[in-house]
Design a protein around this motif. Structure first.
Motif, PDB file in Angstrom:
ATOM      1  N   ARG A 287      13.769 117.136  24.459  1.00  0.00           N
ATOM      2  CA  ARG A 287      15.197 117.485  24.548  1.00  0.00           C
ATOM      3  C   ARG A 287      16.051 116.235  24.780  1.00  0.00           C
ATOM      4  O   ARG A 287      17.108 116.080  24.181  1.00  0.00           O
ATOM      5  CB  ARG A 287      15.421 118.500  25.667  1.00  0.00           C
ATOM      6  CG  ARG A 287      14.906 119.904  25.342  1.00  0.00           C
ATOM      7  CD  ARG A 287      15.408 120.929  26.351  1.00  0.00           C
ATOM      8  NE  ARG A 287      14.874 120.679  27.690  1.00  0.00           N
ATOM      9  CZ  ARG A 287      13.731 121.164  28.131  1.00  0.00           C
ATOM     10  NH1 ARG A 287      12.973 121.926  27.342  1.00  0.00           N
ATOM     11  NH2 ARG A 287      13.318 120.906  29.367  1.00  0.00           N
ATOM     12  N   TYR A 290      16.138 114.141  21.594  1.00  0.00           N
ATOM     13  CA  TYR A 290      16.993 114.811  20.608  1.00  0.00           C
ATOM     14  C   TYR A 290      18.470 114.603  20.944  1.00  0.00           C
ATOM     15  O   TYR A 290      19.271 114.267  20.067  1.00  0.00           O
ATOM     16  CB  TYR A 290      16.667 116.299  20.573  1.00  0.00           C
ATOM     17  CG  TYR A 290      17.509 117.095  19.603  1.00  0.00           C
ATOM     18  CD1 TYR A 290      17.157 117.180  18.260  1.00  0.00           C
ATOM     19  CD2 TYR A 290      18.656 117.758  20.036  1.00  0.00           C
ATOM     20  CE1 TYR A 290      17.937 117.913  17.375  1.00  0.00           C
ATOM     21  CE2 TYR A 290      19.440 118.484  19.153  1.00  0.00           C
ATOM     22  CZ  TYR A 290      19.072 118.561  17.824  1.00  0.00           C
ATOM     23  OH  TYR A 290      19.844 119.282  16.942  1.00  0.00           O
ATOM     24  N   ASP A 291      18.835 114.803  22.201  1.00  0.00           N
ATOM     25  CA  ASP A 291      20.238 114.638  22.605  1.00  0.00           C
ATOM     26  C   ASP A 291      20.709 113.205  22.416  1.00  0.00           C
ATOM     27  O   ASP A 291      21.844 112.960  21.985  1.00  0.00           O
ATOM     28  CB  ASP A 291      20.423 115.059  24.065  1.00  0.00           C
ATOM     29  CG  ASP A 291      20.346 116.567  24.256  1.00  0.00           C
ATOM     30  OD1 ASP A 291      20.472 117.292  23.252  1.00  0.00           O
ATOM     31  OD2 ASP A 291      20.138 117.020  25.407  1.00  0.00           O
ATOM     32  N   ARG A 292      19.848 112.264  22.712  1.00  0.00           N
ATOM     33  CA  ARG A 292      20.223 110.860  22.519  1.00  0.00           C
ATOM     34  C   ARG A 292      20.385 110.533  21.036  1.00  0.00           C
ATOM     35  O   ARG A 292      21.294 109.781  20.643  1.00  0.00           O
ATOM     36  CB  ARG A 292      19.171 109.949  23.167  1.00  0.00           C
ATOM     37  CG  ARG A 292      19.300 109.930  24.690  1.00  0.00           C
ATOM     38  CD  ARG A 292      18.153 109.269  25.407  1.00  0.00           C
ATOM     39  NE  ARG A 292      17.748 107.975  24.898  1.00  0.00           N
ATOM     40  CZ  ARG A 292      17.137 107.046  25.655  1.00  0.00           C
ATOM     41  NH1 ARG A 292      16.887 107.281  26.940  1.00  0.00           N
ATOM     42  NH2 ARG A 292      16.766 105.907  25.137  1.00  0.00           N
ATOM     43  N   GLU A 367      23.952 121.389  14.447  1.00  0.00           N
ATOM     44  CA  GLU A 367      23.986 121.364  15.906  1.00  0.00           C
ATOM     45  C   GLU A 367      25.232 120.631  16.410  1.00  0.00           C
ATOM     46  O   GLU A 367      25.848 121.047  17.396  1.00  0.00           O
ATOM     47  CB  GLU A 367      22.727 120.688  16.433  1.00  0.00           C
ATOM     48  CG  GLU A 367      22.638 120.599  17.959  1.00  0.00           C
ATOM     49  CD  GLU A 367      22.593 121.947  18.633  1.00  0.00           C
ATOM     50  OE1 GLU A 367      22.973 122.020  19.820  1.00  0.00           O
ATOM     51  OE2 GLU A 367      22.182 122.938  17.979  1.00  0.00           O
ATOM     52  N   TYR A 368      25.590 119.568  15.734  1.00  0.00           N
ATOM     53  CA  TYR A 368      26.817 118.826  16.084  1.00  0.00           C
ATOM     54  C   TYR A 368      28.038 119.745  15.966  1.00  0.00           C
ATOM     55  O   TYR A 368      28.899 119.775  16.852  1.00  0.00           O
ATOM     56  CB  TYR A 368      26.959 117.614  15.164  1.00  0.00           C
ATOM     57  CG  TYR A 368      28.364 117.050  15.071  1.00  0.00           C
ATOM     58  CD1 TYR A 368      28.832 116.146  16.011  1.00  0.00           C
ATOM     59  CD2 TYR A 368      29.197 117.450  14.026  1.00  0.00           C
ATOM     60  CE1 TYR A 368      30.124 115.626  15.907  1.00  0.00           C
ATOM     61  CE2 TYR A 368      30.480 116.927  13.921  1.00  0.00           C
ATOM     62  CZ  TYR A 368      30.942 116.041  14.864  1.00  0.00           C
ATOM     63  OH  TYR A 368      32.219 115.545  14.762  1.00  0.00           O
ATOM     64  N   ARG A 371      28.119 122.325  18.813  1.00  0.00           N
ATOM     65  CA  ARG A 371      28.554 121.735  20.083  1.00  0.00           C
ATOM     66  C   ARG A 371      30.034 121.342  20.035  1.00  0.00           C
ATOM     67  O   ARG A 371      30.733 121.432  21.047  1.00  0.00           O
ATOM     68  CB  ARG A 371      27.692 120.517  20.419  1.00  0.00           C
ATOM     69  CG  ARG A 371      26.234 120.856  20.649  1.00  0.00           C
ATOM     70  CD  ARG A 371      25.440 119.665  21.160  1.00  0.00           C
ATOM     71  NE  ARG A 371      24.008 119.971  21.258  1.00  0.00           N
ATOM     72  CZ  ARG A 371      23.125 119.199  21.855  1.00  0.00           C
ATOM     73  NH1 ARG A 371      23.504 118.053  22.413  1.00  0.00           N
ATOM     74  NH2 ARG A 371      21.845 119.552  21.891  1.00  0.00           N
TER      75      ARG A 371
END
Length: 374
Positions: A287, A290-292, A367-368, A371
């Motif tokens: 996670r 992925y976030d980075r 996903e971007y 969010r």
């Protein structure tokens, strides 16, 4: 110091071309038989890596290989010089032969040796001294692959990357000019790559276009999930990092197997482990990595979204697709929705999954969006 564990930002080395063996062999076979190929798809999915691997193998087999990227070119002369340089490198072993011949600081002996290698091509210091008309220089460049093939009794493979940009670099008539030069070249095969599928499909599939049916259009196959998993586990294992099948599968679920995004997420996972001084990949590390990676991609996605937002209702339709809703809504005219969808497909942002159903080509962009609008 060891190199990058997962390659980023350009064509990957041979060892990092993941399970495309059958497709690469097919490309090699077709090109060796003189069949030209067109490959189209969005940027960062591995087209250039595949093409460069074909060129590497072709060179080992004795072919002359030539590569020109229109994305890096600015005008007609720039294209002509780049093509000439790429062709002459097969004889001189020098990447920018023209620059060497123009550079008076080079040793006289070295320059003379290169000039001798090019004498039969009517190319040397004298050729460069005359400020050739751009059209004359371009005609020379377009003929050069075939001239080399005949003089040296070699088969030649020429790669043009971002081919749809040729009209931007030169002019709208460049495709007619190129076709007139290429159509009778018996020992030269071409690979045409493009990131704008709609334009490439038109160039090679519309009977009114100069390159209609000049090249075989081939779809680029996705990398099989098991091949990805095997590759990623092996790369991590190479640095003493422990992981499991299901963990890697979760990475691929998040990236959709998109080549560059998958490499980026794996790279960020690797650096997160180094920073934490750990050697086992956990769901939490996945996670975090992925976030980075998503943060790294955000400026790219911001720019794409800004560009898309300039078209009427495209942003609204994109948002609806990201959230799994129908592209049609009360506040969107059906014709406007269709035009928005067609634009997104042409830009390789989405692809049709079924009747009225669309998916993102790059799941991390979805996903971007989620969010951004949550």
């Amino acid at each position: 110091m060891p190199g990058k564990l997962f390659p980023l930002g350009g064509p990957v080395p041979e060892k990092d071309v993941v399970d495309r063996e059958d497709f690469i062999f097919s490309l090699q076979t077709r090109l060796a038989e003189g069949q030209s190929i067109m490959l189209a798809g969005p940027r960062r999915i591995g087209k250039t890596s595949l093409a460069y691997e074909v060129l590497r193998r072709g060179k080992k087999q004795g072919f002359y290989t030539v590569s020109v990227d229109f994305f890096r070119l600015s005008d007609k002369r720039d294209f002509a010089v780049s093509l000439i340089n790429a062709c002459l490198e097969n004889r001189t072993g020098v990447r920018r032969t023209i620059d060497v011949l123009k550079d008076r600081a080079k040793s006289i002996a070295g320059t003379a040796k290169i000039t001798l290698k090019l004498e039969d091509l009517e190319f040397g210091i004298g050729f460069l001294a005359d400020e050739k008309n751009d059209n004359v220089l371009l005609d020379y460049a377009l003929d050069l692959p075939n001239v080399l093939a005949k003089r040296d009794k070699k088969s030649v493979i020429v790669l043009f990357d971002e081919f749809q940009d040729a009209s931007r670099v030169v002019d709208a008539d460049i495709y007619k000019k190129m076709r007139s030069h290429f159509q009778n070249q018996e020992s030269v095969a071409y690979m045409f790559l493009g990131s704008k599928e709609g334009i490439m499909d038109t160039l090679f599939g519309n009977r009114k276009e100069a390159f209609y049916r000049f090249a075989t259009i081939l779809p680029i196959p996705p990398i099989p999930e098991n091949a990805w998993i095997k590759y990623i586990i092996e790369r991590f294992s190479h640095r003493g990092i422990n992981t499991e099948y299901e963990i890697i599968k979760e990475i691929l679920n998040r990236t959709g197997g998109h080549p560059q995004d998958t490499m980026l997420v794996c790279s960020e996972i690797f650096y997160a482990l180094l920073e934490a001084e750990e050697n086992t990949i956990t769901p939490g590390i996945v996670r975090l990595g992925y976030d980075r990676a998503l943060i790294t991609l955000t400026p790219v996605y911001d720019e794409i979204l800004d560009e898309l937002s300039q078209r009427f209702k495209v942003r609204d339709v994109l948002k609806r697709i990201a959230f799994g809703k129908s592209v049609y809504a009360k506040n969107i005219n059906p014709n406007e929705a269709k035009r928005a969808v067609d634009h997104l497909v042409s830009k390789a942002i989405i692809q049709k999954k079924g009747r009225g159903s669309y998916t993102f080509v790059e799941p991390m962009f979805q996903e971007y969006i989620l969010r951004e609008f949550f």
